[in-house]
Design an enzyme around this catalytic site. Structure first.
Site, PDB file in Angstrom:
ATOM      1  N   ARG A  30       4.975  -0.097  -6.071  1.00 45.05           N
ATOM      2  CA  ARG A  30       4.974  -0.906  -4.849  1.00 45.05           C
ATOM      3  C   ARG A  30       4.021  -2.093  -4.955  1.00 45.05           C
ATOM      4  O   ARG A  30       4.098  -3.016  -4.154  1.00 45.05           O
ATOM      5  CB  ARG A  30       4.558  -0.038  -3.652  1.00 45.05           C
ATOM      6  N   CYS A  63       0.829  -1.209   0.000  1.00 43.04           N
ATOM      7  CA  CYS A  63       0.000   0.000   0.000  1.00 43.04           C
ATOM      8  C   CYS A  63       0.868   1.265   0.000  1.00 43.04           C
ATOM      9  O   CYS A  63       1.970   1.276   0.522  1.00 43.04           O
ATOM     10  CB  CYS A  63      -0.864   0.032   1.239  1.00 43.04           C
ATOM     11  N   HIS A 117      17.663 -36.842  -7.112  1.00 39.72           N
ATOM     12  CA  HIS A 117      16.957 -37.246  -5.888  1.00 39.72           C
ATOM     13  C   HIS A 117      15.467 -36.914  -5.973  1.00 39.72           C
ATOM     14  O   HIS A 117      14.777 -36.875  -4.962  1.00 39.72           O
ATOM     15  CB  HIS A 117      17.591 -36.577  -4.671  1.00 39.72           C
ATOM     16  N   TRP A 147      -3.073  -2.658  -1.366  1.00 43.98           N
ATOM     17  CA  TRP A 147      -2.754  -4.047  -1.697  1.00 43.98           C
ATOM     18  C   TRP A 147      -3.552  -4.878  -0.681  1.00 43.98           C
ATOM     19  O   TRP A 147      -3.283  -4.828   0.520  1.00 43.98           O
ATOM     20  CB  TRP A 147      -1.253  -4.271  -1.540  1.00 43.98           C
ATOM     21  N   GLU A 158       7.977 -14.943 -10.967  1.00 45.54           N
ATOM     22  CA  GLU A 158       7.251 -13.761 -10.483  1.00 45.54           C
ATOM     23  C   GLU A 158       6.751 -12.870 -11.605  1.00 45.54           C
ATOM     24  O   GLU A 158       5.709 -12.258 -11.463  1.00 45.54           O
ATOM     25  CB  GLU A 158       8.029 -12.984  -9.413  1.00 45.54           C
ATOM     26  N   ASN A 187      -1.615   2.248   6.024  1.00 47.63           N
ATOM     27  CA  ASN A 187      -0.738   1.141   5.599  1.00 47.63           C
ATOM     28  C   ASN A 187      -0.450   0.305   6.835  1.00 47.63           C
ATOM     29  O   ASN A 187      -0.233   0.859   7.921  1.00 47.63           O
ATOM     30  CB  ASN A 187       0.597   1.663   5.066  1.00 47.63           C
ATOM     31  N   GLY A 188      -0.373  -1.005   6.639  1.00 45.06           N
ATOM     32  CA  GLY A 188      -0.054  -1.876   7.775  1.00 45.06           C
ATOM     33  C   GLY A 188      -1.211  -2.820   8.064  1.00 45.06           C
ATOM     34  O   GLY A 188      -2.155  -2.934   7.276  1.00 45.06           O
ATOM     35  N   LYS A 226       6.162  -4.394  -4.180  1.00 45.90           N
ATOM     36  CA  LYS A 226       7.593  -4.092  -4.149  1.00 45.90           C
ATOM     37  C   LYS A 226       8.135  -4.126  -2.715  1.00 45.90           C
ATOM     38  O   LYS A 226       9.180  -4.693  -2.455  1.00 45.90           O
ATOM     39  CB  LYS A 226       7.846  -2.718  -4.789  1.00 45.90           C
ATOM     40  N   GLU A 274      17.603 -17.809  -7.920  1.00 47.24           N
ATOM     41  CA  GLU A 274      17.222 -16.452  -8.294  1.00 47.24           C
ATOM     42  C   GLU A 274      16.666 -16.418  -9.720  1.00 47.24           C
ATOM     43  O   GLU A 274      15.675 -15.733  -9.991  1.00 47.24           O
ATOM     44  CB  GLU A 274      18.429 -15.508  -8.125  1.00 47.24           C
ATOM     45  N   LYS A 304      12.905 -15.122 -10.639  1.00 50.02           N
ATOM     46  CA  LYS A 304      12.657 -14.044 -11.613  1.00 50.02           C
ATOM     47  C   LYS A 304      11.602 -14.496 -12.616  1.00 50.02           C
ATOM     48  O   LYS A 304      10.689 -13.745 -12.949  1.00 50.02           O
ATOM     49  CB  LYS A 304      13.919 -13.660 -12.385  1.00 50.02           C
TER      50      LYS A 304
HETATM   51  O1  M6R Z   1      13.066  -5.115  -0.173  1.00 48.02           O
HETATM   52  P1  M6R Z   1      13.562  -6.485   0.188  1.00 48.02           P
HETATM   53  O2  M6R Z   1      14.862  -6.794  -0.471  1.00 48.02           O
HETATM   54  O3  M6R Z   1      13.597  -6.745   1.645  1.00 48.02           O
HETATM   55  O4  M6R Z   1      12.483  -7.453  -0.439  1.00 48.02           O
HETATM   56  C1  M6R Z   1      12.524  -8.830  -0.236  1.00 48.02           C
HETATM   57  C2  M6R Z   1      11.636  -9.549  -1.208  1.00 48.02           C
HETATM   58  O5  M6R Z   1      10.304  -9.181  -1.020  1.00 48.02           O
HETATM   59  C3  M6R Z   1      12.036  -9.260  -2.665  1.00 48.02           C
HETATM   60  O6  M6R Z   1      13.363  -9.582  -2.912  1.00 48.02           O
HETATM   61  C4  M6R Z   1      11.138 -10.044  -3.641  1.00 48.02           C
HETATM   62  O7  M6R Z   1      11.393 -11.415  -3.535  1.00 48.02           O
HETATM   63  C5  M6R Z   1      11.348  -9.526  -5.056  1.00 48.02           C
HETATM   64  N1  M6R Z   1      10.086  -9.331  -5.706  1.00 48.02           N
HETATM   65  C6  M6R Z   1      12.161 -10.423  -5.878  1.00 48.02           C
HETATM   66  O8  M6R Z   1      12.307  -9.994  -7.194  1.00 48.02           O
END
Ligand code: M6R
Length: 620
Positions: A27, A2, A516, A76, A500, A102-103, A615, A493, A497
């Site tokens: 965000r 949010c 395994h 959000w 997501e 927010n929160g 974000k 990673e 990527k």
């Molecule tokens: O802001 P942060 O690095 O703490 O965020 C952690 C994760 O939420 C963030 O890396 C998330 O996995 C990304 N969307 C990955 O691309």
């Protein structure tokens, strides 16, 4: 997650609110709304949409000045679906006030029951509407039929927040005061942009760029009383405190796409520069080591460190995994990597010679913040490896290292990841040079690091080839990503990527683990991406590649030299520049980032704002 914006002054509030909300779109959100108040109108006007800020903008009557006071929000969804009714702002009482939040409020159910018993009617399923009515209830009681005052507004907010359990960044406006904003914070950031005869509020600095060059970060348990000519800050325990005014860093300025089609692509291409920025001023050739200004520990104290805990979430957790290999290899210090969401509730036996690094791009991730606080409470020195200056985690830690990567807007983290790895390499060098690492070995690490921006630039040259590969595989439903040693986290990673932003199911594995279980997934429709550069495990990974090929699985291989063996086996080969194994995750990540980007584009996905993601993950 949010986002919040607010304005009070002599100009049209909507102009800032809409721009601010657009800048907060990165965000992640699913609905948006604003409320405004004009001194010649007796009522607060609210417009909300279950959709994008562009829809909100169309819903507002064009050209009409709706007021010089306003609040806005991108939501959000947590409590209740992403509907117009659940979107913020929410009204309290009989529209005596409007509020954005927010929160997450953990005790909202019991508060709601009490308020319902008093006759308050709820229209949404949100926890936020409970706060709005709670403030309105106190406000009504304080007035007791008399004239309303600003002090009533302030006290109503203070009393209401004292009853909340959970996290909040709140911004409230009252129908009776068409120039007054009240902000309150606990665990969810708020920043005030200080103007001349006008003030701006936002949940991070990006909306403030170009509107204010001085800012005040609100701290936990503070309430700010904001009017066009004044800002008063009150602390729950200390009473009135002096606002600490900072200059808005030029790091925050770069918030447009500069000719790229997406922020993600721009950020991928920024990596030679962002890595350079992470290195700047931190390599000490004379002593063959790295230097950091903000660890807040003496070399003697650092020499006494017996164990390092690295924690984070998502991509930052992957950085931590690379950090584990780096620190163990270069510095021989035992390292443990923990998901922050697990660490915060675990009770690991740790001694006082353990220090804890929270790795985070945003500096606002709720789990990472909580894990660091818990470790700090236990007496450990806590440090942040963080991109956003002044963020909650940067403030909560005892010290830290900034990435200086510039704002990362795309939800998929790219440049922050490679900057985190760059910083972790320097950290491993630093710890190594405090212990056994020789001068010569330290110098070799420095030489490699100095070449890195240029090598990343070269790696970007694979883009056209990656486009062709993406065109071939973009309809696949499953992908495997495989690598070993330093490139096991690279594989994780790469898979993250892809899933997501393209919504394709992808798994990352240490290549040897395939046999395994996961090898059962291999068929002619499941591409495997192998990271197979030269190094100690090259032959081993090659065998794993053969095992996949023998089962008919298509293979995309990432190599760092002309490799006839791999060329014979793989369906596609991407060549990256050669580097020492401890820097391979940085260079190998470039084609993986580009591959996800191109596949997501071909599948018509919203690359910068993937579904369901945010974000900054500011809720648990
Ligand atoms: O802001 P942060 O690095 O703490 O965020 C952690 C994760 O939420 C963030 O890396 C998330 O996995 C990304 N969307 C990955 O691309």
């Amino acid at each position: 997650m949010c986002g919040i914006v607010g304005y009070t002054g002599n100009n049209d509030a909507c102009a800032f609110l809409i721009t601010g909300l657009q800048r907060l779109e990165y965000r992640g959100y699913d609905s948006a709304g604003i409320a405004t108040l004009s001194s010649d109108s007796p009522r607060i006007q609210t417009t909300k949409v279950a959709g994008r800020v562009a829809q909100l903008e169309s819903a507002l009557a064009a050209g009409t000045i709706r007021g010089r006071l306003g609040i806005g929000h991108t939501r959000w969804a947590t409590h209740g679906a992403a509907t117009e009714i659940n979107a913020h702002p929410h009204s309290g009482g009989r529209s005596v006030l409007s509020l954005v939040h927010n929160g997450v409020i953990e005790n909202y159910e019991s508060l709601k029951t009490d308020l319902q018993a008093k006759g308050f009617e709820f229209v949404s399923q949100t926890d936020t509407e409970v706060i709005a009515h709670l403030v309105a209830d106190h406000y009504a009681q304080l007035q007791a039929g008399g004239e309303p005052t600003v002090e009533h507004c302030v006290e109503a907010v203070q009393t209401a927040v004292s009853q909340l359990r959970g996290t909040y960044g709140l911004l409230v406006m009252f129908r009776d005061f068409p120039d007054l904003l009240i902000a309150a914070r606990c665990g969810s950031p708020l920043v005030i942009g200080v103007g001349k005869g006008e003030q701006f509020v936002a949940s991070d600095t990006s909306p403030l760029v170009g509107f204010a060059d001085r800012i005040v970060y609100l701290a936990d348990h503070q309430v700010a009383v904001i009017r066009p000519e004044s800002i008063q800050v009150l602390h729950r325990d200390q009473g009135r405190v002096r606002p600490d005014v900072h200059v808005l860093s030029s790091d925050s300025v770069d918030v447009n796409m500069e000719g790229f089609n997406h922020f993600m692509l721009k950020e991928i291409y920024e990596q030679p520069q962002s890595i350079q920025n992470a290195l700047r001023g931190r390599l000490d050739r004379d002593n063959a080591t790295a230097k950091f200004g903000g660890l807040n520990l003496t070399p003697q104290q650092l020499r006494g460190v017996q164990r390092i805990v690295l924690t984070g979430c998502g991509t930052s957790w992957h950085s931590a995994l690379v950090g584990e290999y780096l620190i163990e290899e270069l510095a021989r210090v035992p390292v443990e990597v923990e998901y922050a969401s697990e660490l915060r509730y675990r009770n690991p036996p740790t001694d006082h010679a353990t220090i804890v690094f929270g790795i985070t791009q945003s500096g606002e991730t709720a789990d990472t913040l909580a894990a660091l606080r818990e470790m700090k409470r236990k007496g450990h020195h806590t440090l942040a490896i963080c991109n956003v200056i002044g963020s909650s985690i940067a403030q909560a830690a005892d010290g830290g290292i900034y990435l200086h990567a510039g704002p990362e807007i795309g939800v998929a983290s790219t440049k922050a990841f490679t900057s985190q790895l760059t910083v972790l390499t320097m950290l491993a060098l630093y710890f190594g040079r405090l212990r056994h690492l020789s001068f010569e070995a330290g110098q070799r690490v420095i030489e490699q690091l100095e070449r890195l921006p240029h090598l990343v630039e070269q790696a970007l040259a694979c883009h056209d080839q990656v486009k062709e590969i993406a065109a071939h595989y973009h309809t696949a439903n499953n992908f495997l990503y495989l690598g070993r040693k330093f490139n096991f986290p690279t594989a994780l990673e790469g898979a993250l990527k892809l899933k997501e932003i393209s919504y394709i199911h992808a798994e990352g594995y240490p290549a040897a683990e395939m046999k395994h279980g996961p090898i059962a997934l291999v068929d002619e429709h499941t591409p495997s991406v192998f990271i197979v550069p030269q190094g100690t495990v090259y032959e081993k990974v090659l065998s794993n590649l053969q095992e996949v090929k023998a089962r008919g699985g298509p293979v995309i291989a990432i190599v760092d030299h002309d490799d006839p063996q791999v060329a014979r086996l793989a369906d596609n080969v991407i060549r990256i520049p050669q580097v020492e194994d401890f820097l391979q995750p940085i260079v190998a990540s470039i084609p993986l980032q580009l591959l996800s980007y191109e596949i997501a584009l071909l599948r018509g996905c919203d690359v910068d704002k993937p579904r369901n993601l945010a974000k900054s993950v500011t809720v648990e």
